[in-house]
Design a protein around this motif. Sequence first.
Motif, short mmCIF file in Angstrom:
data_model
loop_
_atom_site.label_atom_id
_atom_site.label_comp_id
_atom_site.label_asym_id
_atom_site.label_seq_id
_atom_site.Cartn_x
_atom_site.Cartn_y
_atom_site.Cartn_z
N GLY A 102 0.81 -1.22 0.00
CA GLY A 102 0.00 0.00 0.00
C GLY A 102 0.84 1.26 0.00
O GLY A 102 0.51 2.25 -0.66
N VAL A 103 1.94 1.24 0.73
CA VAL A 103 2.85 2.39 0.77
C VAL A 103 3.50 2.59 -0.58
O VAL A 103 3.61 3.71 -1.09
N ALA A 104 3.95 1.49 -1.21
CA ALA A 104 4.58 1.59 -2.53
C ALA A 104 3.62 2.21 -3.55
O ALA A 104 4.01 3.09 -4.33
N ILE A 105 2.37 1.78 -3.52
CA ILE A 105 1.38 2.31 -4.45
C ILE A 105 1.11 3.78 -4.16
O ILE A 105 1.11 4.62 -5.07
N ASN A 106 0.87 4.12 -2.90
CA ASN A 106 0.58 5.50 -2.52
C ASN A 106 1.74 6.43 -2.90
O ASN A 106 1.51 7.52 -3.45
N GLU A 107 2.95 6.03 -2.60
CA GLU A 107 4.11 6.87 -2.92
C GLU A 107 4.26 7.04 -4.43
O GLU A 107 4.62 8.11 -4.91
N ALA A 108 3.97 5.97 -5.19
CA ALA A 108 4.06 6.05 -6.65
C ALA A 108 3.02 7.04 -7.19
O ALA A 108 3.33 7.85 -8.08
N VAL A 109 1.82 6.99 -6.65
CA VAL A 109 0.77 7.91 -7.09
C VAL A 109 1.18 9.35 -6.77
O VAL A 109 0.98 10.26 -7.59
N SER A 120 -1.30 10.82 -15.23
CA SER A 120 -0.30 9.88 -14.72
C SER A 120 -0.70 9.19 -13.43
O SER A 120 -0.52 7.97 -13.28
N SER A 121 -1.26 9.93 -12.48
CA SER A 121 -1.57 9.32 -11.19
C SER A 121 -2.62 8.22 -11.32
O SER A 121 -2.49 7.16 -10.71
N SER A 122 -3.65 8.44 -12.13
CA SER A 122 -4.67 7.40 -12.30
C SER A 122 -4.12 6.22 -13.10
O SER A 122 -4.44 5.06 -12.83
N PHE A 123 -3.27 6.50 -14.08
CA PHE A 123 -2.62 5.45 -14.88
C PHE A 123 -1.76 4.56 -13.98
O PHE A 123 -1.88 3.33 -13.99
N VAL A 124 -0.90 5.19 -13.20
CA VAL A 124 -0.01 4.47 -12.29
C VAL A 124 -0.82 3.68 -11.26
O VAL A 124 -0.56 2.49 -11.01
N ASN A 125 -1.82 4.32 -10.67
CA ASN A 125 -2.65 3.66 -9.67
C ASN A 125 -3.36 2.44 -10.26
O ASN A 125 -3.42 1.38 -9.63
N GLY A 126 -3.89 2.58 -11.46
CA GLY A 126 -4.61 1.49 -12.11
C GLY A 126 -3.72 0.27 -12.36
O GLY A 126 -4.09 -0.86 -12.04
N ILE A 127 -2.55 0.52 -12.89
CA ILE A 127 -1.64 -0.60 -13.19
C ILE A 127 -1.15 -1.26 -11.90
O ILE A 127 -1.15 -2.49 -11.79
N LEU A 128 -0.77 -0.47 -10.93
CA LEU A 128 -0.27 -1.04 -9.68
C LEU A 128 -1.38 -1.77 -8.92
O LEU A 128 -1.13 -2.81 -8.29
N GLY A 129 -2.60 -1.25 -8.98
CA GLY A 129 -3.73 -1.92 -8.35
C GLY A 129 -3.97 -3.30 -8.97
O GLY A 129 -4.19 -4.28 -8.26
N LYS A 130 -3.95 -3.38 -10.30
CA LYS A 130 -4.11 -4.66 -10.98
C LYS A 130 -2.99 -5.62 -10.61
O LYS A 130 -3.23 -6.81 -10.37
N LEU A 131 -1.78 -5.10 -10.58
CA LEU A 131 -0.63 -5.94 -10.24
C LEU A 131 -0.72 -6.46 -8.81
O LEU A 131 -0.42 -7.62 -8.54
N ALA A 132 -1.18 -5.61 -7.90
CA ALA A 132 -1.33 -6.02 -6.50
C ALA A 132 -2.39 -7.11 -6.38
O ALA A 132 -2.23 -8.07 -5.61
N LYS A 133 -3.49 -7.00 -7.13
CA LYS A 133 -4.55 -8.03 -7.10
C LYS A 133 -4.03 -9.35 -7.64
O LYS A 133 -4.34 -10.41 -7.10
N LYS A 134 -3.23 -9.30 -8.72
CA LYS A 134 -2.64 -10.51 -9.27
C LYS A 134 -1.72 -11.18 -8.25
O LYS A 134 -1.71 -12.40 -8.12
N ALA A 135 -0.95 -10.37 -7.52
CA ALA A 135 -0.01 -10.90 -6.54
C ALA A 135 -0.75 -11.57 -5.38
O ALA A 135 -0.28 -12.56 -4.81
N ASP A 136 -1.92 -11.03 -5.03
CA ASP A 136 -2.71 -11.59 -3.93
C ASP A 136 -3.44 -12.89 -4.33
O ASP A 136 -3.74 -13.71 -3.49
N ALA A 137 -3.71 -13.00 -5.64
CA ALA A 137 -4.48 -14.17 -6.12
C ALA A 137 -3.69 -15.45 -6.10
O ALA A 137 -2.56 -15.55 -5.95
#
Length: 137
Positions: A102-109, A120-137
């Motif tokens: 969560g910190v990595a994503i927030n700092e990136a945004v 950029s912020s929504s683009f970065v947030n969207g990609i990192l959010g998808k990646l985080a969901k994949k990692a949790d799955a």
Amino acid sequence: MNRSQLRENVFKLLYLSGFNSEDEMESQISLYFEGQDTVPGAKDQAYIEGKYLKVKEHVEEIDRMLNQTSEGWKTSRMGKVDLAILRLAVYEMLFDEDVPVGVAINEAVELAKRFGTDDSSSFVNGILGKLAKKADA
């Protein structure tokens, strides 16, 4: 320097690497630090350079993940600012145990808001959010 400031400096070095060859980066890093209004202390500088090198070690794997996650946006088409931010964030999310996802994503945004385009912020947030969901799955 606090962690956000250290992260910002790592991001800037990653951004610089998008315009310079690996051979040039050693001198570019020296010039970067010399050009700062406030030159980081030896400990901070070592941290910044070390983290930069760690991200660069994993850049092929990180780019592969980004290319699989982003729809219609391969790393070759991404803006250099967004790409540098994403590379750093993905490194922190997957390889740096000291940084919570969560910190990595927030700092990136936050970096994207400061240095990227309006989108950029929504683009970065969207990609990192998808990646985080994949990692949790």
